[in-house]
Write an enzyme that holds these catalytic residues in place. Structure first.
Site, PDB file in Angstrom:
ATOM      1  N   LYS A   7      67.907  31.215  16.999  1.00 23.02           N
ATOM      2  CA  LYS A   7      67.110  31.453  16.531  1.00 23.02           C
ATOM      3  C   LYS A   7      66.045  30.116  15.758  1.00 23.02           C
ATOM      4  O   LYS A   7      64.499  29.814  15.635  1.00 23.02           O
ATOM      5  CB  LYS A   7      67.027  32.211  15.833  1.00 23.02           C
ATOM      6  CG  LYS A   7      65.531  32.534  14.535  1.00 23.02           C
ATOM      7  CD  LYS A   7      64.888  33.645  14.579  1.00 23.02           C
ATOM      8  CE  LYS A   7      64.014  33.960  13.697  1.00 23.02           C
ATOM      9  NZ  LYS A   7      62.672  34.618  14.175  1.00 23.02           N
ATOM     10  N   THR A  39      66.611  36.610   9.341  1.00 25.93           N
ATOM     11  CA  THR A  39      66.771  35.464   9.754  1.00 25.93           C
ATOM     12  C   THR A  39      67.541  34.902   8.624  1.00 25.93           C
ATOM     13  O   THR A  39      66.367  34.650   7.287  1.00 25.93           O
ATOM     14  CB  THR A  39      65.587  35.115   9.386  1.00 25.93           C
ATOM     15  OG1 THR A  39      64.500  35.366  11.097  1.00 25.93           O
ATOM     16  CG2 THR A  39      65.919  33.577  10.205  1.00 25.93           C
ATOM     17  N   LYS A  43      60.104  28.792   6.438  1.00 24.53           N
ATOM     18  CA  LYS A  43      61.171  29.322   5.879  1.00 24.53           C
ATOM     19  C   LYS A  43      62.434  29.116   7.335  1.00 24.53           C
ATOM     20  O   LYS A  43      63.336  28.316   6.865  1.00 24.53           O
ATOM     21  CB  LYS A  43      61.334  30.271   5.447  1.00 24.53           C
ATOM     22  CG  LYS A  43      62.702  31.786   5.902  1.00 24.53           C
ATOM     23  CD  LYS A  43      62.672  32.728   6.187  1.00 24.53           C
ATOM     24  CE  LYS A  43      63.995  33.836   5.516  1.00 24.53           C
ATOM     25  NZ  LYS A  43      64.240  34.350   6.291  1.00 24.53           N
ATOM     26  N   LEU A 103      66.497  42.588   6.042  1.00 21.69           N
ATOM     27  CA  LEU A 103      66.226  41.902   4.298  1.00 21.69           C
ATOM     28  C   LEU A 103      65.871  39.979   4.156  1.00 21.69           C
ATOM     29  O   LEU A 103      65.890  39.527   5.237  1.00 21.69           O
ATOM     30  CB  LEU A 103      67.901  41.724   3.684  1.00 21.69           C
ATOM     31  CG  LEU A 103      68.217  42.903   3.480  1.00 21.69           C
ATOM     32  CD1 LEU A 103      69.829  42.884   3.270  1.00 21.69           C
ATOM     33  CD2 LEU A 103      67.253  43.636   2.048  1.00 21.69           C
ATOM     34  N   PRO A 104      65.317  39.722   3.327  1.00 19.40           N
ATOM     35  CA  PRO A 104      64.240  38.735   3.151  1.00 19.40           C
ATOM     36  C   PRO A 104      65.074  36.989   3.397  1.00 19.40           C
ATOM     37  O   PRO A 104      64.517  35.952   3.978  1.00 19.40           O
ATOM     38  CB  PRO A 104      63.849  38.158   1.546  1.00 19.40           C
ATOM     39  CG  PRO A 104      63.462  39.604   1.136  1.00 19.40           C
ATOM     40  CD  PRO A 104      65.055  40.531   1.463  1.00 19.40           C
TER      41      PRO A 104
HETATM   42  P1  NAD Z   1      59.763  41.238   3.994  1.00 18.81           P
HETATM   43  O1  NAD Z   1      59.785  41.123   2.753  1.00 18.81           O
HETATM   44  O2  NAD Z   1      58.021  42.292   4.051  1.00 18.81           O
HETATM   45  O3  NAD Z   1      60.710  43.205   3.395  1.00 18.81           O
HETATM   46  C1  NAD Z   1      61.650  42.716   2.855  1.00 18.81           C
HETATM   47  C2  NAD Z   1      62.273  44.040   1.819  1.00 18.81           C
HETATM   48  O4  NAD Z   1      63.421  44.204   2.062  1.00 18.81           O
HETATM   49  C3  NAD Z   1      61.167  43.964   1.076  1.00 18.81           C
HETATM   50  O5  NAD Z   1      61.129  45.863   1.544  1.00 18.81           O
HETATM   51  C4  NAD Z   1      62.260  44.664   0.244  1.00 18.81           C
HETATM   52  O6  NAD Z   1      61.145  45.253  -1.156  1.00 18.81           O
HETATM   53  C5  NAD Z   1      63.200  44.985   0.988  1.00 18.81           C
HETATM   54  N1  NAD Z   1      64.860  44.673   0.325  1.00 18.81           N
HETATM   55  C6  NAD Z   1      65.043  42.621  -0.993  1.00 18.81           C
HETATM   56  N2  NAD Z   1      66.493  43.050  -1.723  1.00 18.81           N
HETATM   57  C7  NAD Z   1      66.350  43.683  -1.282  1.00 18.81           C
HETATM   58  C8  NAD Z   1      67.737  44.481  -1.937  1.00 18.81           C
HETATM   59  N3  NAD Z   1      68.959  44.259  -2.260  1.00 18.81           N
HETATM   60  N4  NAD Z   1      68.222  45.932  -1.352  1.00 18.81           N
HETATM   61  C9  NAD Z   1      67.296  46.985  -0.794  1.00 18.81           C
HETATM   62  N5  NAD Z   1      66.030  45.782   0.183  1.00 18.81           N
HETATM   63  C10 NAD Z   1      65.708  45.149  -0.289  1.00 18.81           C
HETATM   64  O7  NAD Z   1      60.118  41.082   4.856  1.00 18.81           O
HETATM   65  P2  NAD Z   1      59.844  40.941   7.003  1.00 18.81           P
HETATM   66  O8  NAD Z   1      58.949  40.025   7.190  1.00 18.81           O
HETATM   67  O9  NAD Z   1      60.135  42.649   6.643  1.00 18.81           O
HETATM   68  O10 NAD Z   1      60.893  40.022   6.944  1.00 18.81           O
HETATM   69  C11 NAD Z   1      62.414  40.812   7.032  1.00 18.81           C
HETATM   70  C12 NAD Z   1      63.395  39.255   7.772  1.00 18.81           C
HETATM   71  O11 NAD Z   1      63.258  39.266   9.535  1.00 18.81           O
HETATM   72  C13 NAD Z   1      63.515  38.213   6.731  1.00 18.81           C
HETATM   73  O12 NAD Z   1      64.902  37.532   7.672  1.00 18.81           O
HETATM   74  C14 NAD Z   1      62.270  37.520   8.255  1.00 18.81           C
HETATM   75  O13 NAD Z   1      62.428  35.880   7.977  1.00 18.81           O
HETATM   76  C15 NAD Z   1      62.486  37.811   9.455  1.00 18.81           C
HETATM   77  N6  NAD Z   1      61.097  37.820  10.710  1.00 18.81           N
HETATM   78  C16 NAD Z   1      60.093  38.069  10.017  1.00 18.81           C
HETATM   79  C17 NAD Z   1      59.642  37.840  10.742  1.00 18.81           C
HETATM   80  C18 NAD Z   1      58.178  38.759  10.873  1.00 18.81           C
HETATM   81  O14 NAD Z   1      56.942  38.334  11.340  1.00 18.81           O
HETATM   82  N7  NAD Z   1      57.421  39.152   9.637  1.00 18.81           N
HETATM   83  C19 NAD Z   1      59.309  38.093  12.181  1.00 18.81           C
HETATM   84  C20 NAD Z   1      60.602  37.360  12.687  1.00 18.81           C
HETATM   85  C21 NAD Z   1      62.160  37.329  11.357  1.00 18.81           C
END
Ligand code: NAD
Length: 293
Positions: free
Chosen positions: A168, A93, A243, A65-66
């Site tokens: 992290k 994260t 972030k 999740l975000p």
């Molecule tokens: P993203 O925004 O693409 O995906 C998050 C998903 O969570 C979305 O599809 C959203 O609709 C869903 N969501 C939000 N609230 C919700 C709820 N209450 N119930 C169900 N679903 C819900 O984000 P991402 O890029 O996939 O990143 C996710 C996590 O991974 C973050 O914490 C980010 O910091 C971490 N991260 C991302 C990356 C990257 O390169 N994108 C790398 C390492 C870590």
């Protein structure tokens, strides 16, 4: 076969859930975005209509999740529907305090839970080559490891609850700092008449050598695969780095840890955000340093 509820099927979660389904597990997909669920179903997951439908039959729940507020909200709901013995793995994260609070809440309710944030980006999620940094009890970690091994290549147990998040954000704070330092050095060299390739040849075998230079050089030229050679298209976006730097600063405040360079790195990435350029790769901070943003 294990029944796995996967909640949060965005950029990262989609690839991770697909790999679990490909490995033969039943993956029950839940997201507030219908589009995200549809993509997961296309990748072999089963659509779950709500939290009860996702979690009720599950042995394991994985969340991606975000931010901390989403994780807190989702687990408050999810734990009311889970069977005894369900294992929770949060790969988001988030801030250390929320990670520890949610794990404490899970343990109080008799569940095993770990925080397991990742590095490796969207490419690593799709390829199943992520690095997982885990915090939690030995038992919870041992139960989670076989699931994490399907989604990742390097799995570390960093200690008790929240320590995955600590690893992290400390790592990414260091990355932000040495990326900016590397930009300053290349910019200084160029302004004084030394071209990027010559400086790279010297510094990459001298004491200034670091990962930002040799694997991800922010000056176009020396490292072919680096985002600097494709107009700083991400990669790892400056917004994501910001972030993580904000999380590091919040944690540093609560731990009374001095992180003056982390604070400065956060301020510089915040300027990229103000300029509307935080969609660039984080090595695009070079444009801020050399005045071309
Ligand atoms: P993203 O925004 O693409 O995906 C998050 C998903 O969570 C979305 O599809 C959203 O609709 C869903 N969501 C939000 N609230 C919700 C709820 N209450 N119930 C169900 N679903 C819900 O984000 P991402 O890029 O996939 O990143 C996710 C996590 O991974 C973050 O914490 C980010 O910091 C971490 N991260 C991302 C990356 C990257 O390169 N994108 C790398 C390492 C870590």
């Amino acid at each position: 076969m294990t029944t796995i509820a996967f909640i949060g099927l965005g950029n990262m979660g989609l690839g991770m859930a697909s790999n679990l389904a490909k490995a033969g597990h039943e993956v029950r997909a839940l997201d507030i975005s219908a589009d995200a669920v549809a993509k997961a179903v296309g990748a072999g997951c089963v659509k779950a209509g709500n939290a009860k439908d996702a979690v009720g039959p599950a042995d394991v729940v994985v969340t991606m999740l975000p931010a901390g507020k989403h994780v807190e909200l989702v687990y408050a709901d999810v734990m009311t529907h889970a069977r005894p013995g369900t294992l929770f793995i949060d790969c988001s994260t988030i801030d250390v305090d929320t990670a520890r609070k949610v794990i404490d809440f899970a343990e109080t309710n008799g569940f095993d839970m770990i925080d397991a944030p990742v590095s490796g980006g969207v490419g690593g999620a799709a390829a199943g080559t992520l690095t997982f940094m885990c915090g939690g009890t030995d038992d919870a970690y041992a139960r989670a490891k076989p699931i994490l091994e399907i989604m990742g290549k390097n799995i570390f147990h960093a200690g008790g609850a929240g320590n995955g998040q600590v690893a992290k954000i400390a790592n990414n704070m260091l990355l932000g700092i040495h990326m900016i330092g590397t930009c300053e050095a290349f910019n200084l060299a160029e302004k004084l008449g030394l071209d990027a390739q010559t400086f790279y040849d010297i510094a990459s075998t001298a004491s200034g050598q670091n990962w930002s230079m040799t694997s991800y050089c922010p000056a176009p030229g020396p490292v072919e695969a680096a985002p600097s050679n494709r107009n700083y298209q991400p990669g790892f976006a400056a917004a994501m780095m910001l972030k993580d730097l904000r999380l590091a600063q919040d944690a540093a405040q609560s731990a009374k840890a001095a992180t003056p360079l982390g604070a400065q790195a956060m301020a510089l990435y915040a300027l990229m955000e103000s300029a509307g350029e935080d969609g660039l790769d984080f090595s695009g901070v070079m444009k801020l340093i050399n005045g071309s943003l």
